[in-house]
Design a protein around this motif. Structure first.
Motif, PDB file in Angstrom:
ATOM      1  N   LYS A   1       0.847  -1.196   0.000  1.00 35.88           N
ATOM      2  CA  LYS A   1       0.000   0.000   0.000  1.00 35.88           C
ATOM      3  C   LYS A   1       0.882   1.245   0.000  1.00 35.88           C
ATOM      4  O   LYS A   1       2.030   1.199   0.406  1.00 35.88           O
TER       5      LYS A   1
ATOM      6  N   ASP B   1       0.695   5.501   0.979  1.00 39.60           N
ATOM      7  CA  ASP B   1       0.001   6.678   1.487  1.00 39.60           C
ATOM      8  C   ASP B   1       0.403   7.857   0.612  1.00 39.60           C
ATOM      9  O   ASP B   1       1.521   8.351   0.692  1.00 39.60           O
ATOM     10  N   SER B   2      -0.530   8.283  -0.237  1.00 42.55           N
ATOM     11  CA  SER B   2      -0.241   9.408  -1.125  1.00 42.55           C
ATOM     12  C   SER B   2      -1.119  10.609  -0.792  1.00 42.55           C
ATOM     13  O   SER B   2      -1.302  11.503  -1.617  1.00 42.55           O
TER      14      SER B   2
ATOM     15  N   HIS C   1      -5.413   3.988   0.141  1.00 45.96           N
ATOM     16  CA  HIS C   1      -3.991   3.606   0.165  1.00 45.96           C
ATOM     17  C   HIS C   1      -3.732   2.290  -0.561  1.00 45.96           C
ATOM     18  O   HIS C   1      -2.592   1.876  -0.695  1.00 45.96           O
TER      19      HIS C   1
ATOM     20  N   ILE D   1       3.216  -0.704   3.956  1.00 45.77           N
ATOM     21  CA  ILE D   1       2.722   0.581   3.476  1.00 45.77           C
ATOM     22  C   ILE D   1       3.893   1.563   3.459  1.00 45.77           C
ATOM     23  O   ILE D   1       4.715   1.564   4.381  1.00 45.77           O
TER      24      ILE D   1
ATOM     25  N   ASN E   1       5.249   5.701   2.191  1.00 47.87           N
ATOM     26  CA  ASN E   1       4.816   7.051   1.857  1.00 47.87           C
ATOM     27  C   ASN E   1       5.150   7.351   0.401  1.00 47.87           C
ATOM     28  O   ASN E   1       6.211   6.968  -0.095  1.00 47.87           O
ATOM     29  N   CYS E   2       4.265   8.037  -0.262  1.00 48.14           N
ATOM     30  CA  CYS E   2       4.470   8.403  -1.664  1.00 48.14           C
ATOM     31  C   CYS E   2       5.602   9.422  -1.756  1.00 48.14           C
ATOM     32  O   CYS E   2       5.598  10.429  -1.046  1.00 48.14           O
TER      33      CYS E   2
END
Length: 151
Positions: free
Chosen positions: A93, A95-96, A101, A131, A133-134
């Motif tokens: 996944k 997070d953007s 997500h 997950i 971060n973008c």
């Protein structure tokens, strides 16, 4: 350009790709070959494929194929194109800053944006994260309205 990328149309093909792609990020683009944004994204993915081939496998999934509907429903593919990422059979996944997500919705503005995203996913996966971060600035992340059905 999408003819340069393999297209998966059956559930066993998807199962096999997810299960058997080891130590690489698996990029599954859900969409339609007839959609203009999908074609633009497919062109960008095809142009990036060689550059990222050491750590990424890319496949296209035709969402109109009857046999892949279980995946379309599971990942709630309502907006196309949507990209779902996997690493060693784990759903990755990102997070953007959007509400969802589980997948990347839309295209990328440029080839380097796609490369930056898959590098971030690969680095995170190598550290055991599910997950990440973008890495892109907010102005280069596609915006969309989520539609909630049956509320």
């Amino acid at each position: 350009m999408s003819y340069l990328l393999r297209t998966l149309t059956k559930k066993p093909e998807l199962d096999h790709a997810i299960r058997d792609t080891i130590d690489k990020v698996l990029v599954l683009r859900f969409g339609r070959a007839s959609d203009a944004v999908c074609l633009q994204l497919d062109d960008l993915l095809a142009k990036s494929a060689r550059e990222v081939s050491k750590f990424v496998d890319i496949a296209l999934v035709d969402i109109d194929s009857e046999d892949v509907q279980v995946y379309v429903k599971y990942f709630d593919i309502t907006l196309i194109p949507s990209i779902v990422f996997f690493f060693n059979a784990h759903h990755m996944k990102m997070d953007s800053g959007t509400a969802d997500h589980t997948k990347w919705i839309g295209s990328f503005q440029r080839k380097q944006d796609f490369i930056d995203v898959v590098e971030a996913i690969c680095r995170g996966a190598m550290k055991g994260k599910l997950i990440v971060n973008c890495p892109l600035p907010p102005e280069r992340i596609p915006r969309y309205q989520l539609l909630f059905k049956d509320i």
